[in-house]
Design an enzyme around this catalytic site. Structure first.
Site, PDB file in Angstrom:
ATOM      1  N   GLY A  15       0.823  -1.220   0.000  1.00 24.12           N
ATOM      2  CA  GLY A  15       0.000   0.000   0.000  1.00 24.12           C
ATOM      3  C   GLY A  15       0.848   1.256   0.000  1.00 24.12           C
ATOM      4  O   GLY A  15       0.541   2.222   0.691  1.00 24.12           O
ATOM      5  N   SER A  17       1.462   3.230  -2.643  1.00 25.04           N
ATOM      6  CA  SER A  17       1.158   4.103  -3.784  1.00 25.04           C
ATOM      7  C   SER A  17       0.670   5.473  -3.345  1.00 25.04           C
ATOM      8  O   SER A  17       0.583   6.394  -4.158  1.00 25.04           O
ATOM      9  CB  SER A  17       0.105   3.435  -4.665  1.00 25.04           C
ATOM     10  OG  SER A  17      -0.942   2.916  -3.864  1.00 25.04           O
ATOM     11  N   ARG A  18       0.309   5.601  -2.061  1.00 27.79           N
ATOM     12  CA  ARG A  18      -0.198   6.898  -1.556  1.00 27.79           C
ATOM     13  C   ARG A  18      -0.219   6.857  -0.029  1.00 27.79           C
ATOM     14  O   ARG A  18       0.057   5.821   0.582  1.00 27.79           O
ATOM     15  CB  ARG A  18      -1.577   7.211  -2.120  1.00 27.79           C
ATOM     16  CG  ARG A  18      -2.611   6.126  -1.915  1.00 27.79           C
ATOM     17  CD  ARG A  18      -3.803   6.308  -2.854  1.00 27.79           C
ATOM     18  NE  ARG A  18      -4.602   5.109  -2.943  1.00 27.79           N
ATOM     19  CZ  ARG A  18      -5.765   4.927  -2.305  1.00 27.79           C
ATOM     20  NH1 ARG A  18      -6.244   5.881  -1.545  1.00 27.79           N
ATOM     21  NH2 ARG A  18      -6.431   3.799  -2.442  1.00 27.79           N
ATOM     22  N   VAL A  67      -3.415  -7.826  -1.484  1.00 28.90           N
ATOM     23  CA  VAL A  67      -2.835  -8.546  -0.340  1.00 28.90           C
ATOM     24  C   VAL A  67      -3.765  -9.607   0.239  1.00 28.90           C
ATOM     25  O   VAL A  67      -3.332 -10.442   1.031  1.00 28.90           O
ATOM     26  CB  VAL A  67      -2.378  -7.591   0.791  1.00 28.90           C
ATOM     27  CG1 VAL A  67      -1.235  -6.702   0.336  1.00 28.90           C
ATOM     28  CG2 VAL A  67      -3.541  -6.776   1.341  1.00 28.90           C
ATOM     29  N   ASN A  93       1.127  -2.483   5.426  1.00 33.90           N
ATOM     30  CA  ASN A  93       0.443  -1.195   5.555  1.00 33.90           C
ATOM     31  C   ASN A  93      -0.875  -1.134   4.773  1.00 33.90           C
ATOM     32  O   ASN A  93      -1.773  -0.371   5.127  1.00 33.90           O
ATOM     33  CB  ASN A  93       1.387  -0.087   5.073  1.00 33.90           C
ATOM     34  CG  ASN A  93       0.659   1.211   4.809  1.00 33.90           C
ATOM     35  OD1 ASN A  93       0.351   1.977   5.728  1.00 33.90           O
ATOM     36  ND2 ASN A  93       0.357   1.471   3.537  1.00 33.90           N
ATOM     37  N   SER A 145      -4.275   0.453  14.064  1.00 35.72           N
ATOM     38  CA  SER A 145      -5.007   1.723  14.102  1.00 35.72           C
ATOM     39  C   SER A 145      -5.454   1.982  15.530  1.00 35.72           C
ATOM     40  O   SER A 145      -5.723   1.043  16.291  1.00 35.72           O
ATOM     41  CB  SER A 145      -6.231   1.651  13.194  1.00 35.72           C
ATOM     42  OG  SER A 145      -7.084   2.765  13.441  1.00 35.72           O
ATOM     43  N   TYR A 158     -13.548  -2.955  10.651  1.00 44.91           N
ATOM     44  CA  TYR A 158     -12.207  -2.353  10.657  1.00 44.91           C
ATOM     45  C   TYR A 158     -11.615  -2.399  12.078  1.00 44.91           C
ATOM     46  O   TYR A 158     -10.454  -2.763  12.262  1.00 44.91           O
ATOM     47  CB  TYR A 158     -12.319  -0.913  10.153  1.00 44.91           C
ATOM     48  CG  TYR A 158     -11.014  -0.152  10.075  1.00 44.91           C
ATOM     49  CD1 TYR A 158     -10.150  -0.313   8.978  1.00 44.91           C
ATOM     50  CD2 TYR A 158     -10.637   0.755  11.073  1.00 44.91           C
ATOM     51  CE1 TYR A 158      -8.964   0.417   8.893  1.00 44.91           C
ATOM     52  CE2 TYR A 158      -9.465   1.474  10.991  1.00 44.91           C
ATOM     53  CZ  TYR A 158      -8.632   1.314   9.904  1.00 44.91           C
ATOM     54  OH  TYR A 158      -7.447   2.028   9.829  1.00 44.91           O
ATOM     55  N   ALA A 160     -12.335  -4.472  14.435  1.00 41.95           N
ATOM     56  CA  ALA A 160     -12.008  -5.874  14.748  1.00 41.95           C
ATOM     57  C   ALA A 160     -10.744  -6.310  14.017  1.00 41.95           C
ATOM     58  O   ALA A 160      -9.873  -6.969  14.603  1.00 41.95           O
ATOM     59  CB  ALA A 160     -13.182  -6.777  14.361  1.00 41.95           C
ATOM     60  N   LYS A 162      -8.259  -4.440  12.974  1.00 41.96           N
ATOM     61  CA  LYS A 162      -7.054  -3.771  13.492  1.00 41.96           C
ATOM     62  C   LYS A 162      -6.714  -4.263  14.903  1.00 41.96           C
ATOM     63  O   LYS A 162      -5.542  -4.345  15.264  1.00 41.96           O
ATOM     64  CB  LYS A 162      -7.247  -2.251  13.455  1.00 41.96           C
ATOM     65  CG  LYS A 162      -7.308  -1.685  12.031  1.00 41.96           C
ATOM     66  CD  LYS A 162      -6.016  -1.967  11.247  1.00 41.96           C
ATOM     67  CE  LYS A 162      -5.969  -1.228   9.922  1.00 41.96           C
ATOM     68  NZ  LYS A 162      -4.711  -1.445   9.195  1.00 41.96           N
TER      69      LYS A 162
END
Ligand code: NAP
Length: 252
Positions: A15, A17-18, A67, A93, A145, A158, A160, A162
């Site tokens: 991840g 690319s940005r 991924v 990431n 996070s 999300y 859960a 993280k």
């Protein structure tokens, strides 16, 4: 700050690319590493990250993979090793955070977030670890996070995933640490990227900001600094830890 800390290392950042991943990739290069830049769709963004790294005099190339797909991950890791010779460090990431209240959340939505944000870290780690164990050294950083630490409404999947990333980090630190592979996590708070764009706006954003002792949201470079530290020799006693560059938004 970390000049030469990663001299001669080959780092794969998914991840990249940005957003946070791009900043991690560039920060690793500033610290002396050559970098494999992962992406899933945004080849242009990945090439921009590659160009920034080449501009620093380090080597870089872009590698595509979803991924959450074991075959694509295996292909990506093979391609990185063919290109660079080995992988010394992996930064898991890549991530997504679609919002969905529980009662509107489909099984597909739930699974997609778990697949990308949690299973993705497992798959990439599983693919790079055998060669690290053979060499007796390696480092893995999982990007978790703050929401995995506190839980948050509207993003149960999300939160859960993280929280799972933090558990994965601790388990693998114990399993792989004795074999020379250090595993740690970084749990950012709100960070200025595409992912957090909505969260930072309007009244909600103002309220969030008012709660932050730092008085500002993080920028991707704040997160990247924690990653470079954890990858460096200076962090050689860190195993299974979660660093939290969150401006004071959550204090464990
Ligand atoms: P972002 O700007 O939305 O970028 C997400 C990155 O992940 C992109 O490079 C994207 O690639 C890649 N990606 C998405 N799905 C993928 C998949 N299935 N396979 C491979 N790559 C995939 O996000 P960000 O804010 O930089 O977030 C990076 C990490 O930090 C994530 O794990 C996120 O959960 C975590 N985080 C972010 C914040 C925040 O406030 N921003 C806070 C805490 C934690 P493409 O460009 O090719 O689509």
């Amino acid at each position: 700050m970390f000049e030469n800390a990663l001299d001669g290392k080959i780092v794969l950042v998914t991840g990249a690319s940005r957003g946070i991943g791009a900043a991690i990739a560039v920060a690793c290069a500033r610290a002396g590493a050559d970098v494999a830049v992962g992406y899933v769709q945004n080849r242009e963004g990945a090439e921009r990250t590659v160009a920034s790294i080449l501009g620093l005099g380090r080597q870089a190339a872009a590698f595509e993979a979803d991924v959450s797909d074991p075959d694509q991950v295996a292909r990506m890791v093979r391609a990185v090793v063919e290109h660079f010779g080995r992988i010394d460090a992996l930064v898991n990431n890549a991530g997504i955070m679609p919002e969905s209240p529980l009662l509107e959340m489909s099984v597909e939505e739930w699974k997609r977030v778990i697949d990308v944000d949690l299973t993705g870290a497992f798959l990439c780690t599983r693919e790079v670890v055998p060669a690290m164990v053979e060499r007796g050294e390696g480092a893995i950083i999982n990007i978790a996070s703050r929401l995995g630490q506190i839980g948050f409404p509207g993003v149960a999947h999300y939160s859960a995933a993280k929280a799972g990333v933090i558990g994965l980090t601790k388990a693998l630190a114990k399993e792989l640490g004795p074999k020379g592979v250090r595993v740690n996590a970084v749990a950012p708070g709100v960070t200025v990227t595409d992912m957090a764009a909505e969260v930072m706006q309007g009244e909600v954003g103002r309220r969030r900001l008012a709660e932050l002792p730092a008085g500002r949201f993080a920028v991707p470079e704040d997160v990247a600094a924690s990653v470079v530290f954890l990858l460096s020799e200076a962090a050689s006693m860190y195993y299974g830890q979660t660093l939290a560059p969150n401006g004071g938004g959550y204090m464990a």
